[in-house]
Design a protein around this motif. Structure first.
Motif, PDB file in Angstrom:
ATOM      1  N   ALA A  20     -33.302  -0.569  -2.662  1.00 28.98           N
ATOM      2  CA  ALA A  20     -32.194  -0.643  -1.698  1.00 28.98           C
ATOM      3  C   ALA A  20     -31.678   0.746  -1.360  1.00 28.98           C
ATOM      4  N   ASN A  21     -31.458   1.579  -2.373  1.00 21.80           N
ATOM      5  CA  ASN A  21     -30.811   2.872  -2.137  1.00 21.80           C
ATOM      6  C   ASN A  21     -31.726   3.919  -1.526  1.00 21.80           C
ATOM      7  N   PHE A  22     -33.048   3.807  -1.781  1.00 22.87           N
ATOM      8  CA  PHE A  22     -33.945   4.850  -1.268  1.00 22.87           C
ATOM      9  C   PHE A  22     -34.760   4.400  -0.057  1.00 22.87           C
ATOM     10  N   PHE A  23     -34.922   3.100   0.119  1.00 21.72           N
ATOM     11  CA  PHE A  23     -35.791   2.653   1.209  1.00 21.72           C
ATOM     12  C   PHE A  23     -35.083   1.795   2.249  1.00 21.72           C
ATOM     13  N   VAL A  24     -34.137   0.940   1.823  1.00 16.98           N
ATOM     14  CA  VAL A  24     -33.538  -0.018   2.773  1.00 16.98           C
ATOM     15  C   VAL A  24     -32.261   0.545   3.408  1.00 16.98           C
ATOM     16  N   ILE A  25     -31.288   0.947   2.547  1.00 17.24           N
ATOM     17  CA  ILE A  25     -29.977   1.377   3.077  1.00 17.24           C
ATOM     18  C   ILE A  25     -30.080   2.616   3.977  1.00 17.24           C
ATOM     19  N   PRO A  26     -30.890   3.662   3.623  1.00 14.99           N
ATOM     20  CA  PRO A  26     -30.943   4.862   4.482  1.00 14.99           C
ATOM     21  C   PRO A  26     -31.332   4.555   5.923  1.00 14.99           C
ATOM     22  N   LYS A  27     -32.140   3.498   6.142  1.00 18.63           N
ATOM     23  CA  LYS A  27     -32.503   3.207   7.541  1.00 18.63           C
ATOM     24  C   LYS A  27     -32.111   1.759   7.890  1.00 18.63           C
ATOM     25  N   LEU A  28     -30.903   1.347   7.425  1.00 18.92           N
ATOM     26  CA  LEU A  28     -30.440  -0.030   7.662  1.00 18.92           C
ATOM     27  C   LEU A  28     -30.004  -0.216   9.121  1.00 18.92           C
ATOM     28  N   THR A  29     -30.605  -1.215   9.797  1.00 23.34           N
ATOM     29  CA  THR A  29     -30.210  -1.573  11.163  1.00 23.34           C
ATOM     30  C   THR A  29     -30.052  -3.088  11.197  1.00 23.34           C
ATOM     31  N   ALA A  30     -29.574  -3.611  12.334  1.00 22.68           N
ATOM     32  CA  ALA A  30     -29.418  -5.073  12.455  1.00 22.68           C
ATOM     33  C   ALA A  30     -30.759  -5.756  12.222  1.00 22.68           C
ATOM     34  N   LYS A  31     -31.856  -5.070  12.600  1.00 25.14           N
ATOM     35  CA  LYS A  31     -33.215  -5.649  12.467  1.00 25.14           C
ATOM     36  C   LYS A  31     -33.639  -5.768  10.996  1.00 25.14           C
ATOM     37  N   THR A  32     -33.212  -4.800  10.163  1.00 26.82           N
ATOM     38  CA  THR A  32     -33.654  -4.822   8.756  1.00 26.82           C
ATOM     39  C   THR A  32     -32.626  -5.506   7.835  1.00 26.82           C
ATOM     40  N   LEU A  33     -31.576  -6.085   8.405  1.00 23.27           N
ATOM     41  CA  LEU A  33     -30.558  -6.769   7.598  1.00 23.27           C
ATOM     42  C   LEU A  33     -31.132  -7.883   6.721  1.00 23.27           C
ATOM     43  N   PRO A  34     -32.104  -8.707   7.220  1.00 21.80           N
ATOM     44  CA  PRO A  34     -32.657  -9.759   6.344  1.00 21.80           C
ATOM     45  C   PRO A  34     -33.289  -9.196   5.064  1.00 21.80           C
TER      46      PRO A  34
END
Ligand code: HEM
Length: 149
Positions: free
Chosen positions: A105-119
């Motif tokens: 989450a902290n290194f791969f998901v949150i840094p590039k979090l957009t509405a598309k990657t919310l799921p």
């Protein structure tokens, strides 16, 4: 440190970790997914991690310390040879999975979090919350002699 004091520290950590993730999963995540507004989630994460990470560290330290008081040291882990050690080994495995989700989450998901990657972020949140509740359930077995399959 007395076992009772370690247990109190452990339970305080558990209330913050499990309680915080249940609030995130049940009240904040549905709103974020409905409004597709990642800022609500990032705002919560920024505030919660200040108390969430120390709570997890306190549980690991107090948990391992209590395990040693039960005579379950590092060399006994993952043998599943007695009911108390079985609970502790299962908790350590769930802890490792929690840490892997946190790194992801902290290194791969949150840094590039957009509405598309919310799921994908929702999957991380629901998984860590479920594991936290499982850790709580497993811990409650120790006072009843542990878990034997
Ligand atoms: C998210 C992480 C964790 C949560 C939510 C959690 C939660 C709990 C809860 C609710 C209890 C029951 C206490 C009671 O019966 O009053 C407990 C007991 C216990 N936990 Fe954890 N725990 C976590 C991580 C760990 C870890 C990493 C270890 C270390 C290996 C650990 C070792 C223990 C032990 C040995 C007990 C038994 C204490 C006793 O009954 O005297 N826990 N845990």
């Amino acid at each position: 440190m007395s076992h009772h004091l370690l247990l109190i520290v452990h339970l305080l950590g558990a209330t913050v970790w499990v309680g915080g993730h249940l609030i995130l999963a049940v009240t904040i995540l549905p709103e974020v997914l409905k409004k597709k507004d990642v800022e609500i989630l990032l705002d919560f994460e920024r505030k919660y991690e200040k108390i969430g990470i120390p709570a997890l560290l306190l549980m690991v330290i107090s948990g391992v310390w209590m395990s040693y008081k039960f005579g379950v040291g590092f060399s006994n882990w993952f043998h599943f040879s007695n009911p108390i050690e079985t609970v502790i080994s299962l908790k350590l495995i769930l802890l490792l999975i929690t840490v892997l989700f946190a790194i992801s989450a902290n290194f791969f998901v949150i840094p590039k979090l957009t509405a598309k990657t919310l799921p994908l972020m929702a999957f991380h949140i629901l998984s860590v919350t479920t594991i936290g509740v499982l850790m709580l359930l497993l811990g409650s077995f120790v006072r009843y002699g542990g878990l034997s399959f």
